[in-house]
Scaffold this motif. Structure first.
Motif, PDB file in Angstrom:
ATOM      1  N   ILE A  54       0.846  -1.202   0.000  1.00  0.00           N
ATOM      2  CA  ILE A  54       0.000   0.000   0.000  1.00  0.00           C
ATOM      3  C   ILE A  54       0.880   1.250   0.000  1.00  0.00           C
ATOM      4  O   ILE A  54       0.615   2.220  -0.726  1.00  0.00           O
ATOM      5  CB  ILE A  54      -0.943  -0.013   1.215  1.00  0.00           C
ATOM      6  N   LEU A  55       1.942   1.226   0.808  1.00  0.00           N
ATOM      7  CA  LEU A  55       2.861   2.360   0.853  1.00  0.00           C
ATOM      8  C   LEU A  55       3.494   2.612  -0.510  1.00  0.00           C
ATOM      9  O   LEU A  55       3.674   3.764  -0.926  1.00  0.00           O
ATOM     10  CB  LEU A  55       3.951   2.116   1.896  1.00  0.00           C
ATOM     11  N   SER A 140      24.051  11.865   6.972  1.00  0.00           N
ATOM     12  CA  SER A 140      24.324  10.425   6.949  1.00  0.00           C
ATOM     13  C   SER A 140      23.737   9.732   8.172  1.00  0.00           C
ATOM     14  O   SER A 140      23.132   8.652   8.061  1.00  0.00           O
ATOM     15  CB  SER A 140      25.835  10.179   6.887  1.00  0.00           C
ATOM     16  N   PHE A 141      23.895  10.357   9.344  1.00  0.00           N
ATOM     17  CA  PHE A 141      23.397   9.738  10.579  1.00  0.00           C
ATOM     18  C   PHE A 141      21.880   9.640  10.583  1.00  0.00           C
ATOM     19  O   PHE A 141      21.313   8.560  10.812  1.00  0.00           O
ATOM     20  CB  PHE A 141      23.869  10.542  11.791  1.00  0.00           C
ATOM     21  N   TRP A 142      21.190  10.788  10.347  1.00  0.00           N
ATOM     22  CA  TRP A 142      19.736  10.772  10.413  1.00  0.00           C
ATOM     23  C   TRP A 142      19.136  10.001   9.245  1.00  0.00           C
ATOM     24  O   TRP A 142      18.080   9.370   9.389  1.00  0.00           O
ATOM     25  CB  TRP A 142      19.190  12.197  10.467  1.00  0.00           C
ATOM     26  N   GLY A 143      19.802  10.020   8.087  1.00  0.00           N
ATOM     27  CA  GLY A 143      19.335   9.205   6.969  1.00  0.00           C
ATOM     28  C   GLY A 143      19.415   7.725   7.292  1.00  0.00           C
ATOM     29  O   GLY A 143      18.493   6.955   7.010  1.00  0.00           O
ATOM     30  N   MET A 144      20.532   7.304   7.902  1.00  0.00           N
ATOM     31  CA  MET A 144      20.692   5.902   8.278  1.00  0.00           C
ATOM     32  C   MET A 144      19.644   5.498   9.316  1.00  0.00           C
ATOM     33  O   MET A 144      19.033   4.418   9.220  1.00  0.00           O
ATOM     34  CB  MET A 144      22.099   5.661   8.823  1.00  0.00           C
ATOM     35  N   LEU A 145      19.419   6.357  10.316  1.00  0.00           N
ATOM     36  CA  LEU A 145      18.419   6.045  11.337  1.00  0.00           C
ATOM     37  C   LEU A 145      17.018   5.989  10.723  1.00  0.00           C
ATOM     38  O   LEU A 145      16.189   5.154  11.107  1.00  0.00           O
ATOM     39  CB  LEU A 145      18.468   7.081  12.450  1.00  0.00           C
ATOM     40  N   SER A 146      16.751   6.867   9.754  1.00  0.00           N
ATOM     41  CA  SER A 146      15.450   6.850   9.092  1.00  0.00           C
ATOM     42  C   SER A 146      15.242   5.555   8.314  1.00  0.00           C
ATOM     43  O   SER A 146      14.182   4.925   8.393  1.00  0.00           O
ATOM     44  CB  SER A 146      15.335   8.057   8.152  1.00  0.00           C
ATOM     45  N   GLY A 147      16.256   5.125   7.557  1.00  0.00           N
ATOM     46  CA  GLY A 147      16.146   3.870   6.817  1.00  0.00           C
ATOM     47  C   GLY A 147      16.001   2.677   7.734  1.00  0.00           C
ATOM     48  O   GLY A 147      15.207   1.767   7.485  1.00  0.00           O
ATOM     49  N   LEU A 184      11.865   5.756  -2.569  1.00  0.00           N
ATOM     50  CA  LEU A 184      13.051   4.936  -2.812  1.00  0.00           C
ATOM     51  C   LEU A 184      13.302   3.969  -1.658  1.00  0.00           C
ATOM     52  O   LEU A 184      13.635   2.799  -1.872  1.00  0.00           O
ATOM     53  CB  LEU A 184      14.263   5.841  -3.034  1.00  0.00           C
ATOM     54  N   VAL A 185      13.134   4.442  -0.425  1.00  0.00           N
ATOM     55  CA  VAL A 185      13.328   3.580   0.746  1.00  0.00           C
ATOM     56  C   VAL A 185      12.352   2.403   0.707  1.00  0.00           C
ATOM     57  O   VAL A 185      12.738   1.240   0.919  1.00  0.00           O
ATOM     58  CB  VAL A 185      13.167   4.397   2.044  1.00  0.00           C
ATOM     59  N   ASN A 186      11.084   2.670   0.438  1.00  0.00           N
ATOM     60  CA  ASN A 186      10.092   1.593   0.419  1.00  0.00           C
ATOM     61  C   ASN A 186      10.331   0.620  -0.731  1.00  0.00           C
ATOM     62  O   ASN A 186      10.094  -0.582  -0.603  1.00  0.00           O
ATOM     63  CB  ASN A 186       8.687   2.185   0.338  1.00  0.00           C
TER      64      ASN A 186
END
Length: 254
Positions: A54-55, A140-147, A184-186
């Motif tokens: 769905i996402l 890089s840090f917050w992107g990694m934590l988000s992924g 892109l992440v999903n």
């Protein structure tokens, strides 16, 4: 053929509406309500698996709705960390507690949002802080934590907001970058979810029955954001981020 029950739809339709409004541009707090609501009628792992297709459909709708808007540099800065975070989530999925991750993200998000309101309400207008520039290490840090959070708990929105919102992008550019990042992440998450056996016939059928609701809710969210000015958009986004942090904290502690 598996057909979902009425009880399933009574919980799943509001869940998809909230996530669709979020995907359209109204912030990650609404999306965090989706899996817990659906988990009232199916298991939490099954709810997450039902939501991923769905996402992805919501992402396609949102990409079309925001196709003319983006902040390319923001996307390029934060995306590599997001992909690394997904890989780490896959590698450690059996070892790390999703609830512990929720608590950590919740505390960071609550402090982040409260700091914004403290500065907004208690700092004189002529001392208002300037928008932050791009910060490669922070991205890089917050992107990694988000992924990572997106993979293990579908909760990648708050870390993305912590990095991007202090730059005070134009609301349409902010939303365009956010839509592209999570699309892109999903898409990348499909590979490990498939490897973990999450996409069986029952889950995919349940996902398919909710796609019309997903489409309409995502378009409605995009229409609302397009009509907001920046003076309304960012206080609303920080308020939703605070709500997201409180919701994550509650889920993690309970």
């Amino acid at each position: 053929m598996f057909l979902p029950s009425l009880d399933f739809f009574l919980a799943a339709i509001p869940a998809v509406v909230l996530v669709g409004l979020s995907k359209g541009g109204l912030g990650g707090a609404l999306a965090l309500m989706g899996v817990p609501l659906m988990a009232l009628v199916v298991g939490p792992v099954e709810a997450a698996a039902i939501f991923l297709p769905i996402l992805i459909v919501m992402d396609i709708v949102a990409l079309w709705a925001w196709r003319k808007f983006n902040d390319r540099k923001t996307l390029l800065m934060i995306l590599p960390g997001g992909i690394i975070g997904i890989a780490l989530g896959w590698a450690t999925s059996a070892m790390v507690s999703a609830d512990a991750l929720r608590v950590v993200i919740a505390i960071a998000t609550i402090l982040f949002a409260l700091r914004y309101f403290q500065q907004k309400w208690m700092t004189p207008a002529d001392h208002e802080t300037s928008p932050l520039p791009h910060r490669p290490v922070s991205a890089s840090f917050w992107g990694m934590l988000s992924g990572y959070a997106s993979f293990v708990a579908h909760a990648g929105g708050p870390p993305f907001q912590i990095y991007v919102m202090p730059m005070r992008l134009d609301p349409r550019a902010y939303t365009g970058a956010s839509v592209r990042f999570f699309a892109l992440v999903n898409a990348v998450k499909v590979i490990p979810y498939f490897a973990l056996g999450a996409f069986d016939t029952k889950n995919l059928t349940a996902s398919a029955t909710l796609l019309p609701v997903a489409f309409l809710a995502t378009m409605a969210g995009a229409a609302l954001v397009r009509r907001m000015n920046i003076d309304l958009f960012y206080p609303l986004m920080y308020a939703l981020a605070l709500a997201a942090g409180l919701k994550l904290l509650w889920d993690g502690l309970m």
